[in-house]
Scaffold this motif. Structure first.
Motif, PDB file in Angstrom:
ATOM      1  N   GLU A  43       6.726  15.722  -8.733  1.00  0.00           N
ATOM      2  CA  GLU A  43       6.470  16.635  -9.837  1.00  0.00           C
ATOM      3  C   GLU A  43       7.637  17.604  -9.991  1.00  0.00           C
ATOM      4  OE1 GLU A  43       2.068  18.055  -9.945  1.00  0.00           O
ATOM      5  OE2 GLU A  43       2.489  17.327  -7.956  1.00  0.00           O
ATOM      6  N   SER A  44       7.620  18.391 -11.072  1.00  0.00           N
ATOM      7  CA  SER A  44       8.695  19.364 -11.186  1.00  0.00           C
ATOM      8  C   SER A  44       8.489  20.451 -10.139  1.00  0.00           C
ATOM      9  CB  SER A  44       8.749  19.963 -12.603  1.00  0.00           C
ATOM     10  OG  SER A  44       7.475  20.217 -13.090  1.00  0.00           O
ATOM     11  N   HIS A 215       9.877  11.193 -12.971  1.00  0.00           N
ATOM     12  CA  HIS A 215       8.498  11.348 -12.529  1.00  0.00           C
ATOM     13  C   HIS A 215       7.689  10.125 -12.945  1.00  0.00           C
ATOM     14  CE1 HIS A 215       8.630  12.976 -16.634  1.00  0.00           C
ATOM     15  NE2 HIS A 215       7.521  12.299 -16.733  1.00  0.00           N
ATOM     16  N   CYS A 259      -2.782   8.648 -10.707  1.00  0.00           N
ATOM     17  CA  CYS A 259      -3.212   9.659 -11.672  1.00  0.00           C
ATOM     18  C   CYS A 259      -2.657   9.396 -13.063  1.00  0.00           C
ATOM     19  CB  CYS A 259      -2.841  11.064 -11.200  1.00  0.00           C
ATOM     20  SG  CYS A 259      -1.113  11.471 -11.382  1.00  0.00           S
ATOM     21  N   VAL A 260      -1.743   8.443 -13.188  1.00  0.00           N
ATOM     22  CA  VAL A 260      -1.171   8.150 -14.495  1.00  0.00           C
ATOM     23  C   VAL A 260      -1.830   6.906 -15.068  1.00  0.00           C
ATOM     24  CG1 VAL A 260       0.946   7.631 -15.730  1.00  0.00           C
ATOM     25  CG2 VAL A 260       1.004   9.099 -13.738  1.00  0.00           C
ATOM     26  N   GLU A 276      -7.619  12.388  -9.809  1.00  0.00           N
ATOM     27  CA  GLU A 276      -6.818  13.598  -9.954  1.00  0.00           C
ATOM     28  C   GLU A 276      -6.166  13.983  -8.638  1.00  0.00           C
ATOM     29  OE1 GLU A 276      -8.782  17.085 -11.422  1.00  0.00           O
ATOM     30  OE2 GLU A 276      -9.745  15.962 -13.031  1.00  0.00           O
ATOM     31  N   ILE A 277      -5.000  14.629  -8.731  1.00  0.00           N
ATOM     32  CA  ILE A 277      -4.522  15.410  -7.599  1.00  0.00           C
ATOM     33  C   ILE A 277      -4.859  16.833  -7.992  1.00  0.00           C
ATOM     34  CG2 ILE A 277      -2.573  15.983  -6.139  1.00  0.00           C
ATOM     35  CD1 ILE A 277      -1.057  13.675  -7.309  1.00  0.00           C
ATOM     36  N   ILE A 280      -1.823  22.532  -8.056  1.00  0.00           N
ATOM     37  CA  ILE A 280      -0.426  22.378  -8.460  1.00  0.00           C
ATOM     38  C   ILE A 280       0.490  22.528  -7.249  1.00  0.00           C
ATOM     39  CG2 ILE A 280      -0.660  23.119 -10.855  1.00  0.00           C
ATOM     40  CD1 ILE A 280       0.248  25.924  -9.892  1.00  0.00           C
ATOM     41  N   ARG A 297      -4.001  20.305  -1.432  1.00  0.00           N
ATOM     42  CA  ARG A 297      -4.397  19.417  -2.533  1.00  0.00           C
ATOM     43  C   ARG A 297      -4.904  18.074  -2.030  1.00  0.00           C
ATOM     44  NH1 ARG A 297       0.660  19.225  -6.578  1.00  0.00           N
ATOM     45  NH2 ARG A 297      -0.914  18.596  -8.082  1.00  0.00           N
TER      46      ARG A 297
ATOM     47  N   SER B 162      -0.003  28.873 -15.011  1.00  0.00           N
ATOM     48  CA  SER B 162       0.836  27.687 -14.888  1.00  0.00           C
ATOM     49  C   SER B 162       0.705  26.862 -16.163  1.00  0.00           C
ATOM     50  CB  SER B 162       0.383  26.861 -13.690  1.00  0.00           C
ATOM     51  OG  SER B 162      -0.882  26.301 -13.953  1.00  0.00           O
ATOM     52  N   ASP B 192       3.203  18.022 -16.123  1.00  0.00           N
ATOM     53  CA  ASP B 192       3.519  17.144 -15.010  1.00  0.00           C
ATOM     54  C   ASP B 192       2.429  16.092 -14.841  1.00  0.00           C
ATOM     55  OD1 ASP B 192       5.667  17.048 -13.270  1.00  0.00           O
ATOM     56  OD2 ASP B 192       5.401  19.171 -12.810  1.00  0.00           O
ATOM     57  N   VAL B 193       2.775  14.956 -14.253  1.00  0.00           N
ATOM     58  CA  VAL B 193       1.816  13.849 -14.195  1.00  0.00           C
ATOM     59  C   VAL B 193       0.479  14.227 -13.564  1.00  0.00           C
ATOM     60  CG1 VAL B 193       3.328  11.893 -14.410  1.00  0.00           C
ATOM     61  CG2 VAL B 193       3.070  12.971 -12.190  1.00  0.00           C
ATOM     62  N   ALA B 194       0.505  14.987 -12.465  1.00  0.00           N
ATOM     63  CA  ALA B 194      -0.742  15.315 -11.779  1.00  0.00           C
ATOM     64  C   ALA B 194      -1.600  16.228 -12.648  1.00  0.00           C
ATOM     65  CB  ALA B 194      -0.444  15.977 -10.441  1.00  0.00           C
ATOM     66  N   VAL B 195      -0.942  17.185 -13.308  1.00  0.00           N
ATOM     67  CA  VAL B 195      -1.659  18.112 -14.181  1.00  0.00           C
ATOM     68  C   VAL B 195      -2.143  17.382 -15.433  1.00  0.00           C
ATOM     69  CG1 VAL B 195      -1.433  20.244 -15.494  1.00  0.00           C
ATOM     70  CG2 VAL B 195      -0.287  20.020 -13.302  1.00  0.00           C
ATOM     71  N   GLN B 196      -1.340  16.432 -15.897  1.00  0.00           N
ATOM     72  CA  GLN B 196      -1.730  15.625 -17.051  1.00  0.00           C
ATOM     73  C   GLN B 196      -3.070  14.937 -16.796  1.00  0.00           C
ATOM     74  OE1 GLN B 196       1.091  12.865 -19.094  1.00  0.00           O
ATOM     75  NE2 GLN B 196      -0.171  11.282 -18.204  1.00  0.00           N
ATOM     76  N   GLN B 198      -5.433  15.928 -14.818  1.00  0.00           N
ATOM     77  CA  GLN B 198      -6.491  16.937 -14.843  1.00  0.00           C
ATOM     78  C   GLN B 198      -6.902  17.261 -16.276  1.00  0.00           C
ATOM     79  OE1 GLN B 198      -4.724  20.249 -12.754  1.00  0.00           O
ATOM     80  NE2 GLN B 198      -4.372  19.065 -10.901  1.00  0.00           N
TER      81      GLN B 198
END
Lengths: 332, 328
Positions: A43-44, A215, A259-260, A276-277, A280, A297, B162, B192-196, B198
């Motif tokens: 992630e960023s 990513h 998660c994608v 989900e993860i 953040i 997490r 965030s 970001d992918v993980a937040v996406q 969610q």
């Protein structure tokens, strides 16, 4: 013994923040062979771009520094080398494509001037021959009518064309390593496919090694052979792309992949949820503490995770990961 | 009767057009125009999600803005619950806006940096409804719960959140007037992918709980496949293919849709990207084939006819529309 193209050992990069010194890259080791392709994923805020900047000697001045560890490029030490030495290597033997092609090109110079500048500086070419070579390079990156377009300014080009100009510039001196930092993030999928195709073509023709920062697991699968998953400045899984994607070991890698929603996933039912993860990436303040930074997490977390940093340990001959759960995962 | 109500589409878009005037040169008085959206039509059923996909510049966002009356359409109809939004004026339009809300792409620039979180979420209530103070506060409290934000965060400013939390704020704001249709314009692209993941799960939960209907714009085909019941593919202002999710992703018909799907990097195999590269070696150029099919110059199947006559959108099988001469 023949030197490796690039050998990074126990690299630690520190940033000076108002909360003190934090390690944004914490004990990273990897190597890269001639003609190989390696990908950094995460992630960023996980230190992917910082790694690239450290390799290029472009860490933000006064704020960032390489605290310890070594970066060896064909046997030459790059960590804390003088800026003069770095300048000879940068853009010449190691070059970089940045994420945003609009902001990283100079808007008041034509693309021809920008490409030929690299050649004049590094290869001491004459103005005329550098210009000629700029035309050839634009042709090599498939820009139609290069003789005319070489006079264009960045604003006259589309996003994909600007990224091609960036690639042409990065390849001008036939570097041994090309670092591509999210080269297609701002682009359409069709243009992304073209850019990836172009990079692959150029790699076969010139034998350049590519470090791809992204990513997108799909991009990794398509472009790289080895990958490093970064989390909060630490490598959490390293291995061969095919193997890591097929059998990810670290919970973070597993999370990133699942998660994608991927195009090749089967359509299940209408209400399926993505795994989900939660949460953040931790704030910089927590970087460097002696614990697993992913623990908060992670659904497998246990006491040991909060007490001690897991070490990167070999899982198979082509895969290593840093997680305390490994015994339990191993046990099944 | 009840069943009828359920089956009727919530949103019916008919022949929607948006043109932007351009001047070809500064001395010419003749005005020309770019057809950003060139006569698109589709329905969205209540409680379903329609995906709008295409490359940048294909007119997805322009169409969405015109549907929400945030941009003036040049013609066509936008029926929400059998009311043509394009004909509404002033107070009627204001009332209608409560039923249709927007979630924007950039959670950074779409929130007023000088307002506190609760003010941002309450703003549509203040400007579009006549509820009293207590009721508004109650709605805001409930919204914070349903989008997964904590109550103590109500007094914070956007910069203290965030990216994912900011998008949650944007969602809460969009839901405050209890809308029926929510337009998500690249709502997860900046995350970001993980937040996406969610946020996508949140959007699905909200849809299930509140019976929301989504118009979902995205360039990420994986996300569209996950989220949408049916999909409209746009190319240079026109609909080239419209089908339900199963058909579009398992049996795409239009060559443009196929190219788009092929271009997405796959997880399992290293697909041969050079094929896509050759097909797409040219990029879209405006007005190149005014009369014919706009995809002509990039199309692997193109025939002389394609240059002369623009293909109409036709139903090739039940619920699957394609605009291509080569597909019958």
């Amino acid at each position: 013994m023949v030197d490796k193209l690039l050998e990074v050992k126990n690299l630690r990069v520190e940033l000076q923040t108002k909360d003190g010194v934090v390690p944004v890259i914490d004990d990273l080791s990897f190597d890269l062979d001639y003609g190989e392709s390696l990908s950094f994923v995460g992630e960023s805020g996980c230190g992917k771009s910082m790694t690239a900047l450290a390799l290029m000697g472009l860490l933000p001045e006064k704020v960032g520094r390489i605290a310890s560890g070594s970066i060896k490029f064909e046997g030459r030490q790059l960590a804390n080398a003088s800026s003069e030495d770095l300048r000879k290597i940068r853009g010449n033997e190691i070059s970089m494509i940045f994420q945003e092609p609009m902001t990283s090109l100079n808007p008041v110079l034509s693309v021809g001037e920008q490409i030929s500048e690299v050649l004049r500086l590094h290869q001491k070419m004459s103005v005329n021959s550098a210009w000629k070579r700029a035309e050839d390079l634009l042709d090599a990156v498939n820009i139609p009518d290069p003789k005319r377009r070489v006079h264009d300014y960045p604003f006259q080009m589309s996003g994909g064309q600007r990224q091609r100009v960036m690639i042409a510039m990065a390849l001008a001196c036939e570097p041994k390593i090309l670092i591509a930092d999210e080269p297609t993030t701002a682009l359409d999928v069709t243009v992304q496919a073209q850019i990836f195709g172009l990079l692959k073509d150029l790699q076969t023709k010139t034998g350049t090694s590519i470090i791809l920062i992204t990513h997108d697991m799909g991009a990794v699968a398509q472009m790289a052979r080895k990958m490093i998953v970064m989390y909060a400045g630490r490598p959490c899984e390293i291995g061969e792309v095919a193997q890591v994607i097929k059998t990810p070991q670290h919970p973070y890698t597993t999370g990133l992949i699942s998660c994608v929603p991927h195009l090749d996933d089967a359509i299940i039912d209408a209400n399926n949820r993505l795994s989900e993860i939660p949460g953040i990436v931790p704030s910089l303040r927590e970087f460097g503490s002696n614990k697993c930074l992913f623990a908060s997490r992670c659904k497998h977390q246990m006491e040991q995770c909060r007490a001690e940093r897991p070490v990167l340990a070999q899982f198979s001959n082509k895969q290593a990961f840093a997680c305390w759960k490994r015994e339990i995962i191993d046990a099944g | 009767m009840q069943a009828d109500e359920q089956d009727r589409p919530l949103l019916k878009v008919r022949n929607l057009r948006v043109e932007f005037a351009t001047k070809s040169n500064i001395f010419s008085r003749q005005k020309s125009s770019v057809k950003a959206v060139d006569g698109i039509s589709f329905d969205i059923k209540r409680g379903e999600t329609l995906g709008l996909v295409g490359e940048s510049g294909s007119g997805k966002t322009t169409a969405a803005l015109a549907i929400a009356r945030l941009l003036e359409a040049s013609g066509g109809e936008v029926n929400l619950n059998n009311v043509d939004l394009l004909q509404l004026e002033r107070e009627d339009l204001r009332q209608a806006r409560t039923k249709l809300q927007f979630i924007f792409q950039d959670p950074y620039s779409s929130l007023n940096p000088r307002k506190r979180a609760e003010e941002i979420v309450r703003e549509p209530l203040d400007s579009l409804t006549d509820f009293d103070q207590v009721k508004r506060q109650k709605i805001v409290d409930n919204l914070f719960d349903s989008v997964g934000l904590r109550h103590e965060q109500k007094k914070l400013f956007p910069h203290q959140f965030s990216g994912g939390q900011r998008q949650r704020l944007g969602i809460a704001r969009a839901l405050s007037t209890n809308p029926e249709l929510v337009i998500c314009d690249e709502a997860v692209s900046a995350l970001d992918v993980a937040v996406q993941a969610q946020i996508l799960n949140l959007l699905k939960d909200l849809q299930a709980n509140l019976g929301l209907t989504y118009l979902f714009i995205s360039h990420d085909l994986g996300v569209v496949k996950h989220m949408c019941d049916s999909v409209v593919v746009m190319y240079m202002g026109k609909v080239v293919e419209h089908a339900n999710r199963e058909q579009l992703f398992s049996a795409p018909k239009h060559p443009y849709t196929k190219t788009l799907l092929n271009a997405v990097p796959k997880l399992d195999v290293a697909l041969d990207v050079t094929e896509v590269q050759n097909q797409m070696s040219k990029s879209a150029t405006e007005n190149s084939f005014v009369n014919g099919c706009k995809f002509f110059d990039r199309c692997p199947l193109s025939q002389p006819k394609c240059k002369e006559v623009a293909p109409e959108l036709g139903e090739t099988q039940t619920g699957h529309w394609v605009a291509c001469h080569m597909i019958s």
